[in-house]
Design a protein around this motif. Structure first.
Motif, short mmCIF file in Angstrom:
data_model
loop_
_atom_site.label_atom_id
_atom_site.label_comp_id
_atom_site.label_asym_id
_atom_site.label_seq_id
_atom_site.Cartn_x
_atom_site.Cartn_y
_atom_site.Cartn_z
N THR A 137 0.63 -1.33 -0.11
CA THR A 137 -0.02 -0.06 -0.07
C THR A 137 0.80 1.30 -0.17
OG1 THR A 137 -0.12 0.00 2.54
CG2 THR A 137 -1.80 -1.32 1.24
N HIS A 138 1.92 0.98 0.26
CA HIS A 138 2.92 2.23 0.21
C HIS A 138 4.06 2.06 -0.94
CE1 HIS A 138 1.73 2.95 4.12
NE2 HIS A 138 2.11 2.08 4.41
N ASP A 139 3.67 1.32 -2.07
CA ASP A 139 4.44 1.04 -3.30
C ASP A 139 4.64 2.76 -4.02
OD1 ASP A 139 5.79 -1.35 -4.92
OD2 ASP A 139 4.81 0.14 -6.31
N SER A 140 5.45 2.68 -4.69
CA SER A 140 5.33 3.87 -5.71
C SER A 140 4.85 3.74 -6.66
CB SER A 140 7.09 4.04 -5.93
OG SER A 140 7.52 2.90 -6.92
N ASP A 141 4.06 2.87 -7.23
CA ASP A 141 3.57 2.80 -8.38
C ASP A 141 1.89 2.88 -7.68
OD1 ASP A 141 1.36 1.89 -10.28
OD2 ASP A 141 2.92 0.47 -11.22
N PRO A 142 1.16 3.82 -8.33
CA PRO A 142 -0.12 4.25 -7.86
C PRO A 142 -1.24 2.93 -8.03
CG PRO A 142 0.26 5.74 -9.51
CD PRO A 142 1.58 4.98 -9.16
N ALA B 237 -4.52 -1.35 -5.86
CA ALA B 237 -4.75 -3.02 -5.80
C ALA B 237 -4.48 -3.43 -4.38
CB ALA B 237 -4.00 -3.72 -6.76
N ALA B 238 -3.33 -2.93 -3.91
CA ALA B 238 -3.01 -3.46 -2.42
C ALA B 238 -4.00 -3.00 -1.48
CB ALA B 238 -1.36 -3.02 -2.16
N GLN B 239 -4.52 -1.65 -1.57
CA GLN B 239 -5.33 -1.25 -0.50
C GLN B 239 -6.79 -2.06 -0.52
OE1 GLN B 239 -5.55 2.74 -1.83
NE2 GLN B 239 -3.63 3.37 -0.31
N ASN B 240 -7.11 -2.33 -1.98
CA ASN B 240 -8.36 -3.21 -2.04
C ASN B 240 -8.02 -4.74 -1.40
OD1 ASN B 240 -9.76 -1.33 -3.35
ND2 ASN B 240 -9.05 -2.17 -5.48
N LEU B 241 -7.12 -5.02 -1.67
CA LEU B 241 -6.48 -6.59 -1.06
C LEU B 241 -6.64 -6.40 0.31
CD1 LEU B 241 -5.73 -9.48 -1.27
CD2 LEU B 241 -3.51 -8.78 -1.69
N LEU B 242 -5.93 -5.44 0.93
CA LEU B 242 -5.83 -5.36 2.18
C LEU B 242 -7.32 -5.19 3.03
CD1 LEU B 242 -3.64 -5.31 4.48
CD2 LEU B 242 -3.75 -2.76 4.32
N ALA B 243 -8.24 -4.55 2.28
CA ALA B 243 -9.64 -4.27 2.87
C ALA B 243 -10.32 -5.67 2.80
CB ALA B 243 -10.22 -3.39 2.03
N GLY B 244 -9.71 -6.47 1.67
CA GLY B 244 -10.61 -7.83 1.56
C GLY B 244 -9.74 -8.73 2.43
#
Length: 149
Positions: free
Chosen positions: A120-125, A130-137
């Protein structure tokens, strides 16, 4: 195969199954995701998603998840956001006739929550989203079979 898919050759893929039969072809597809150009990587990811996640999860899914996590954090992989999306798809799908396989597949994704958080802190938005969505899941995952662990 270098460090990206280290250990993939030690998995007995020919003994595992995906949606269409033998998983012997999974290492080649993982390689195309890892080292293919954008088009080849996306096409391979699409194939893999059909085989191990979109219809149901399988024993090949369980074996593939650690490699998917490695691909998700490897900056040279062209389809990292798609890989993260596949991890989320795996978490959302099951295999009711095989609850043990479903549990193992979900646990393989859930076990790397810290990696999802890191992404969720990756340089690629696109990867971040995608990581924020996965983390929420991951955080809202309520699969009955997974909650029994």
């Amino acid at each position: 195969m270098g460090t990206v898919l280290k250990g993939v050759s030690r998995v007995r893929w020919h003994e595992l199954k995906h949606a269409y039969g033998s998983a012997a072809d999974v290492p080649g597809v993982l390689s195309r995701i890892a080292w293919g150009d954008a088009g080849a990587s996306e096409a391979a990811l699409s194939d893999l998603a059909l085989w191990i996640g979109e219809l149901a999860v399988f024993d090949a899914t369980v074996a593939a998840v650690p490699f998917l996590w490695d691909l998700a954090v490897t900056e040279t992989v062209n389809s990292r956001a798609g890989v993260i999306g596949l991890l989320q798809t795996i978490l959302e799908h099951g295999n009711p006739p095989q609850p043990k396989v479903q549990l193992e597949a979900h646990q393989a994704v859930l076990s790397r929550r810290a990696t999802a958080d890191q992404l969720t802190h990756d340089s690629d938005p696109v990867v971040r989203a995608a990581a924020q969505n996965l983390l929420a899941g991951i955080d809202s995952h309520l699969s009955e079979s997974c909650c029994r662990v």
